[in-house]
Design an enzyme around this catalytic site. Structure first.
Site, short mmCIF file in Angstrom:
data_model
loop_
_atom_site.label_atom_id
_atom_site.label_comp_id
_atom_site.label_asym_id
_atom_site.label_seq_id
_atom_site.Cartn_x
_atom_site.Cartn_y
_atom_site.Cartn_z
CE LYS B 98 -3.02 2.65 2.90
NZ LYS B 98 -3.37 2.87 4.30
N GLY B 159 -7.00 9.29 10.12
CA GLY B 159 -7.05 9.37 11.58
C GLY B 159 -8.05 10.35 12.14
CB ALA B 185 -7.84 7.58 5.41
N GLY B 186 -10.34 7.99 7.39
CA GLY B 186 -11.38 8.96 7.73
C GLY B 186 -12.68 8.35 8.23
CG ASN B 207 -5.54 1.19 12.00
OD1 ASN B 207 -5.54 0.10 12.56
ND2 ASN B 207 -4.75 2.16 12.37
CB THR B 208 -8.12 5.61 13.44
OG1 THR B 208 -6.89 5.86 12.77
CG2 THR B 208 -8.17 6.47 14.69
#
Lengths: 374, 258
Positions: B98, B159, B185-186, B207-208
């Site tokens: 990635k 994040g 993301a986000g 993820n986050t």
């Protein structure tokens, strides 16, 4: 470009009045913003923000969790030498202090490196006193070559260098630079640093910027809180970090928050005493002002305090620290003197256990060098 | 729908939820998250991989059946991303990569130009390249030309947990780009992942939101269900949504009168 003219404006400004005129409303407005300006940062550092410290903590906690997760990076300093030509009135390595001076040779460095690496740590911060003749750029370069065999990340906290010198260190594998301005107060600075190369305020002030230009990945700045009114230096440090972040967005900018402690030598009385509440307020304000900024807390702080501030914004901590030259190995009988007394003497293993107990992951490795050690 | 297979990089997957390894309080929870979320692809930052460590290596916690997706976190240029990808391969992390090229630590927004350059180099070297980019049609087209295996547009800055802020731009990528679109993301809530899937995104990487939840495994499960629900809704063909109200007296009704 230079931070100097911006800093000069703050040095000329009536900061005491500005801090005194902040209202609770100003603090609330700053707390409710997504993007804060310097005036908001000033509000969060002001006495008017103290009653709102719990609300600040909630926001700082949320921002830290969001950007850094439940992790704390661990590193340790390696004191390579304590020869010093400066006369910083508050420092244990002051050239006037009659203490044993030494410098690690290649074999001792290797031994120290192995002893530290055995604790599992991967991020090393190397320190020398400010003595170019003894700890020359060449000495530091050759030391880095030895240390990089044991650590994927080696940072420096040494005397201010030129951009070319920083570039050479980047080439041999240094990826981070720490520089303490000590105080941003241009009038007070020469009184505290009466002689030696460190006397040059401007050369030191611009050093972090030269390190950014030289390609350092992480640049960590800070003031020694207590030398001047802590609010003034805290404000200027944050503004300095914001300036570097804006000018060099590719560099990770971090801030250390040390407060002055005792050392050997003459009795130096700090200008202001920095209480736990003060230090926490500084950390919270910084996190809210610069959500992505790294925040470093050293073992100058006591174990309880280091544990209590875990949710409040700190992202990097030192562990398993000795501030003595060769402090990780060598003869225990030998008399050694550290730069300052440490409060948290816990080992790396103990620190990891404590972090895990509090729900934080100790992070050892956070960079993989693109050039293998030579 | 059991025959809804997610094809990526020449492999087939049942799960359309990709997960990560960063920001966990304790990496030992990762196997539980993988199990609860059913995720089959997991990204790991090479900068954090420490094969020599005796004190804990994130790789030890990644279940063997997972497709490993090393990422180039920390790369500031195409050249650094390429070097990290090669290191990852040399370290035994496989040939999926990635690409993250970020030279703005304030917002962590990806550099599309450098990402496309790295993609081109690495696809020629046989890597399966998944580039993380802004939701931008021109960048996406250049990634198609560069041989990317998918396009991974951000929903919001990494994040931030702000949700699908780039929805209209992601929609254009879904319509125009003939590669899997993985929203990366986000995404802060399962409902946002669901919305992306409902729009027709092929997968989501989260993820986050999972790693920083109080119960990461349960949050992983919630995301898994949301992604599945969104996918099912997309496949079932939801009724057309009108962007303007329908007049109850048709404006052209007069054409049919008398």
């Amino acid at each position: 470009m230079s931070f100097y003219p911006i800093c000069a404006e703050y040095n000329d400004a009536p900061l005491a009045e500005q801090f005194g005129s902040v209202t609770e409303q100003d603090v609330r407005r700053a707390l409710n913003k997504n993007t804060l300006g310097p005036e908001d940062f000033l509000a969060l550092l002001s006495p008017a923000a103290v009653p709102l410290i719990e609300e600040m903590a909630a926001k700082a906690n949320q921002l830290t969790l969001q950007h850094f997760g439940r992790t704390i990076q661990l590193f340790t300093p390696l004191y390579m030498a304590n020869f010093c030509t400066n006369k910083c009135v508050y420092c244990g390595f002051n050239t006037k202090n009659n203490i044993p001076r030494s410098q690690l040779g290649p074999e001792e460095l290797e031994k120290e490196a192995k002893a530290i690496a055995a604790t599992g740590l991967k991020q090393l911060l190397i320190l020398t006193g400010d003595a170019r003749a003894k700890s020359s750029p060449e000495y530091i370069e050759s030391a880095v070559k030895i240390l990089r065999k044991h650590f994927p990340s080696v940072s420096i906290e040494i005397y201010a260098m030129t951009e070319e010198e920083y570039s050479r260190l980047v080439e041999v594998g240094v990826d981070g630079m720490t520089m303490f301005q000590e105080t941003y107060n241009e009038v007070l600075y020469p009184e505290l640093h009466p002689a030696g190369p460190k006397h040059d305020y401007r050369f030191r002030l611009d050093a972090p910027e030269r390190a950014c230009k030289a390609g350092m990945r992480v640049v960590n700045i800070g003031a020694l809180l207590g030398l001047d009114d802590w609010r003034h230096d805290a404000l200027k440090t944050g503004i300095h970090a914001a300036y570097l972040q804006n000018e060099y967005p590719e560099v990770d900018i971090a801030v250390s928050l040390p407060r002055i402690r005792t050392h050997v030598g003459d009795a130096f009385t700090p200008k202001s005493l920095v209480s736990d509440t003060n230090l926490v307020q500084n950390m919270l304000a910084l996190r809210i002002f610069l959500p992505r900024c790294g925040i470093t807390i050293s073992t100058r702080e006591a174990p309880d305090f280091r544990e209590n501030i875990l949710p409040l914004g700190v992202t990097r901590m030192s562990a398993g620290v000795s501030t003595e030259v060769g402090g990780h190995t060598g003869d225990e009988e030998e008399e050694k003197v550290g730069q300052f007394d440490i409060s948290d003497e816990r080992s790396v293993d103990e620190m990891c256990e404590v972090l895990r107990k509090h729900g934080y992951q100790p992070v050892f490795k956070d960079w993989h060098p693109l050039q293998e050690a030579s | 729908m059991s025959n809804d297979i997610f094809k990526l990089g020449g492999l087939e997957f049942e799960s359309r939820l990709l997960t990560g390894t960063g920001k966990y309080a304790d990496d030992s929870v990762i196997p539980d998250v993988c199990k609860a979320s059913g995720s089959q692809i997991i990204t790991v930052a090479l900068r954090r991989v420490d094969l020599e460590s005796e004190t804990g290596n994130v790789m030890d916690f990644i279940p063997k059946h997972m497709q490993l997706l090393p990422n180039t976190s920390g790369a500031r240029t195409a050249e650094e991303a390429v070097r990290i990808a090669r290191l990852a391969k040399a370290m035994g992390c496989g040939n999926w990569i990635k690409i993250e090229v970020i030279s703005d630590n304030k917002y962590l927004l990806p550099d599309g130009y450098e990402t496309a350059k790295a993609t081109e180099i690495l696809t020629k070297e046989g890597f399966v390249v998944l580039p993380y980019v802004n939701a931008d049609l021109y960048i996406a087209r250049s990634l198609v030309d560069a041989g990317a295996a998918a396009v991974m547009p951000l929903g919001a800055p990494i994040g931030t947990n702000r949700g699908l802020k780039t929805r209209e731009m992601v929609r254009i990528l879904i319509d125009e780009i003939d590669l899997p679109i993985i929203v990366d993301a986000g995404i802060g809530r399962p409902s946002e992942a669901c919305e992306a899937m409902e729009m027709g995104a092929d997968a989501c990487l989260v993820n986050t939101a999972i790693a920083t939840a109080s119960d990461p495994a349960l949050m992983g499960k919630a995301f898994s269900r949301a992604v599945k629900a969104g996918r099912d809704a997309y496949l079932s063909g939801p009724g057309a949504k009108h962007s303007h109200a329908k007049a109850s007296s048709p404006l052209t009704g007069f054409l049919h009168e008398g």
